[in-house]
Write an enzyme that holds these catalytic residues in place. Sequence first.
Site, PDB file in Angstrom:
ATOM      1  N   HIS A  22       0.797  -1.231   0.000  1.00 46.53           N
ATOM      2  CA  HIS A  22       0.000   0.000   0.000  1.00 46.53           C
ATOM      3  C   HIS A  22       0.825   1.273   0.000  1.00 46.53           C
ATOM      4  O   HIS A  22       0.262   2.357   0.164  1.00 46.53           O
ATOM      5  CB  HIS A  22      -0.914   0.047   1.221  1.00 46.53           C
ATOM      6  CG  HIS A  22      -1.985  -0.987   1.242  1.00 46.53           C
ATOM      7  ND1 HIS A  22      -3.240  -0.787   0.709  1.00 46.53           N
ATOM      8  CD2 HIS A  22      -1.993  -2.247   1.728  1.00 46.53           C
ATOM      9  CE1 HIS A  22      -3.978  -1.866   0.888  1.00 46.53           C
ATOM     10  NE2 HIS A  22      -3.238  -2.777   1.505  1.00 46.53           N
ATOM     11  N   THR A  60      -8.509   6.787  -1.874  1.00 41.89           N
ATOM     12  CA  THR A  60      -9.842   6.224  -2.099  1.00 41.89           C
ATOM     13  C   THR A  60     -10.906   7.290  -1.889  1.00 41.89           C
ATOM     14  O   THR A  60     -12.013   7.170  -2.419  1.00 41.89           O
ATOM     15  CB  THR A  60     -10.118   5.024  -1.162  1.00 41.89           C
ATOM     16  OG1 THR A  60      -9.654   5.355   0.149  1.00 41.89           O
ATOM     17  CG2 THR A  60      -9.413   3.787  -1.657  1.00 41.89           C
TER      18      THR A  60
HETATM   19  C1  NTF Z   1      -2.488   3.733   2.058  1.00 37.28           C
HETATM   20  N1  NTF Z   1      -1.283   3.139   2.631  1.00 37.28           N
HETATM   21  C2  NTF Z   1      -2.093   4.643   0.900  1.00 37.28           C
HETATM   22  O1  NTF Z   1      -1.336   5.716   1.395  1.00 37.28           O
HETATM   23  C3  NTF Z   1      -3.316   5.150   0.148  1.00 37.28           C
HETATM   24  O2  NTF Z   1      -2.936   5.838  -0.999  1.00 37.28           O
HETATM   25  C4  NTF Z   1      -4.199   3.972  -0.253  1.00 37.28           C
HETATM   26  O3  NTF Z   1      -5.396   4.428  -0.828  1.00 37.28           O
HETATM   27  C5  NTF Z   1      -4.516   3.121   0.973  1.00 37.28           C
HETATM   28  O4  NTF Z   1      -3.308   2.672   1.584  1.00 37.28           O
HETATM   29  C6  NTF Z   1      -5.335   1.896   0.607  1.00 37.28           C
HETATM   30  O5  NTF Z   1      -4.705   1.155  -0.368  1.00 37.28           O
HETATM   31  C7  NTF Z   1      -1.057   3.044   3.931  1.00 37.28           C
HETATM   32  O6  NTF Z   1      -1.809   3.469   4.762  1.00 37.28           O
HETATM   33  C8  NTF Z   1       0.223   2.361   4.360  1.00 37.28           C
HETATM   34  F1  NTF Z   1       0.085   1.774   5.516  1.00 37.28           F
HETATM   35  F2  NTF Z   1       0.611   1.467   3.480  1.00 37.28           F
HETATM   36  F3  NTF Z   1       1.172   3.248   4.442  1.00 37.28           F
END
Ligand code: NTF
Length: 837
Positions: free
Chosen positions: A374, A678
């Site tokens: 992610h 999202t």
């Molecule tokens: C987050 N990642 C990302 O920063 C977002 O862009 C994405 O939409 C979401 O995941 C869901 O996929 C995180 O929070 C982490 F933990 F990976 F840093």
Amino acid sequence: VEASIPEPQREAWLKHQVSGFKDKDGFESEVVRHVETTLARSMFNCDESAAYSACSLAFRDRLILEWNRTQQRQTFVDSKRLYYLSLEFLMGRALDNAMLNIGQKDTAKAGLADLGFRIEDVIEQEHDAALGNGGLGRLAACFLDSLASLNYPAWGYGLRYRYGIFKQEIIDGYQVEVPDYWLDFNPWEFPRHDVTVDIQFFGHVRKSTDENGRTVAHWEGGEIVKAVAYDVPIPGYATPSTNNLRLWSSTAASGEFDFQKFNNGDYESSVADQQRAETISAVLYPNDNLERGKELRLKQQYFWVAASLYDIVRRFKKSKRPWKEFPEQVAIQLNDTHPTLAVVELQRILLDLEGLEWDEAWNIVTNTFGYTNHTVLPEALEKWSVPLIQHLLPRHLQIIYDINLYFLQSVERRFPEERDLLGRVSIIEESQPKMVRMAHLAIVGSHKVNGVAELHSDLIKTTIFKDFVTIFGPDKFTNVTNGITPRRWLHQANPRLSELISSKTGGKDFLTDLNELNKIELYVKDKAFRKAWADIKLANKERLAKHIKASAGVTVDPTALFDVQVKRIHEYKRQQLNIFGVIHRYLTLKAMSPEERKKQQPRVSIFGGKAAPGYWMAKQIIHLINSVGKVVNNDEDIGDLLKVVFLEDYNVSKAEIIIPASDISEHISTAGTEASGTSNMKFVLNGGLIIGTCDGANIEITREIGENNIFLFGNLAEDVEDLRHAHTYGTHEIDPDLNRVFQEIEKGTFGSTQDFAALISAVRDHGDYYLVSDDFHSYIETQALVDDAYRNQEEWITKCITSVARMGFFSSDRCINEYAEGIWNIEPLRVEKEEGA
Ligand code: NTF
């Protein structure tokens, strides 16, 4: 313990079979029964909070009956199940969602009215279940909704934190954190005091030789903590399927409580063990996109992973199938690297406890797991120190070293010439101290690795995981673009828009097949439809204006352009770019004559989001936003032309009010840093437009809705590296308009200049890592285009309707179907509707 009622006695059970309420009358009788018995109250002291409790209990009873039937059906058919392991589930409120998914909200509304309550007030009583930080946790919650709605046999596994993400208060413009104790009354969980697992920590490893001459490892000593299951029913929309979210809570293992000490009057130390055990599931770590390597966090991860795997293995063993069928019965998805120890734990179970050979066990493990990445931000990639793992999980460290050894040996055989490759891909980083790279372990231990939007999935293949593409081939890496559930993010959050859409698409099918939305494009020129559309947006903005007045004390004009940026505060998400832009707008307006000002488009800049408590820069950004608001909102030259609002304590239930009221929302991360985003999808689905960079899912949104319907600006991901290099090694000229903004801040226009110095010097003196200055001009110009476009309301509404019509792709149902087919290999399993229900 297997317990089943013998045949002759089953008649009595069947005769008394419980069923949920069927109609308004049944609902009312359930509510009154719960008020008078479960809650021990009466109509003389039933307030809104009691009405909420009783109403929730009535719905919970229904959910549990359907949950039971779903689980029985899944056990009977015993087809492959998915287990979604996530440290975060940002569920928000449950009651409204349960009523809508079951399709009984109207019943409840009428019933509550009969009993003297407004349903909106009752819904408002619920405390958000905030077991997550941001996008990652909310994605997990959307996935649960889709899994149940699509009838997939799936369980979520997580931790039952006593304290969710902190509550944010703004005091004198600064963020203050208050603990979120949310479990006081939670009707949505079922404690399963009979479902417990003993979890071991510390100790040592003893090796012995069995009768076949095979070396066997025994993990001995240390301490035991008990995991207790709490089950949360997850209702599907318009289906009886009700899945399970199992959250583990930690407590002292039985026998831990030291009665000897207690009897001797040493009360304090007798409860110390209990408290220490409970600490494991006490708090959610409040970092978004940052990892801090704390021992307690590693304890949380192992506690949760070990309890979940024990549960999964126990369920598999009941079927008496041979071990090699495990991956045909079980798919486990790792939501980021947080649950990666599950790879090691399953290998340990198969090897040490079940006596399988290494290769056979490893084959099962790798065919079971899938890993979703992610983020590419280096500070968010998990690493655990070898000495820490050695101390806490000595047997697991040995297995990690063995996994790494076999992996590196195979790499060396295939790429004997590549000298540095082994060091780069090793699971162990040869630093001081040595570190375990969790992403490498997750990749090696899984059969598929996916990113969450196209650009992000490309980036992981060409940057952080490049070598693994060489080793495993490109097919192991795939993309599954994120999605959102239209049930919560359209039907629940924006009931009037949902109603309008269903009147034109012929019913509610769009809620289960979001591509149906394209039918509304036929009405883009329909006068009455457009009028209804505009009325709904205005009503949503009026509702938000009320909330702004009540919570921030600022009066805003609902006909102004509402410009919204709500998300975790982070330098890479660039709220600082937004607020610098707001200051630039303010200065521009100030420099105008009153006549000129009259021609300008009024705007309300709305911010919301939490800063991690230890993230000082993010807290300075919040302070600057509030300081700018204080000046701008009280400037009589400006009036309604510009208002700046920071909404405190942004969370899921506030998002449900804010998102439907937006005209334009900001998704302005430095290109290449936001894996997907999202909320961008949620805003467009609710008839708002986007200003954004070519980053994350903005790119796919553009492709779907058309580039005329989105305001893109800024440098591209492919140019970021060179720009950063130039900042550091060349001359770095700050954009002149941005410099004027800096000078104004430094003059003290917004109060204490000291506080904001770091925000300025990050750009001016420290290499401007997030390219704020590089993108500033393009940002300001594009905001001017937004003003122009908004002034032409007819054109604007056309853009909004067209965009919503083309958003079908972003349903989490599409996303879950892609995972099911491409990664999990699972099939839906229908549960028949109960007779008469
Ligand atoms: C987050 N990642 C990302 O920063 C977002 O862009 C994405 O939409 C979401 O995941 C869901 O996929 C995180 O929070 C982490 F933990 F990976 F840093």
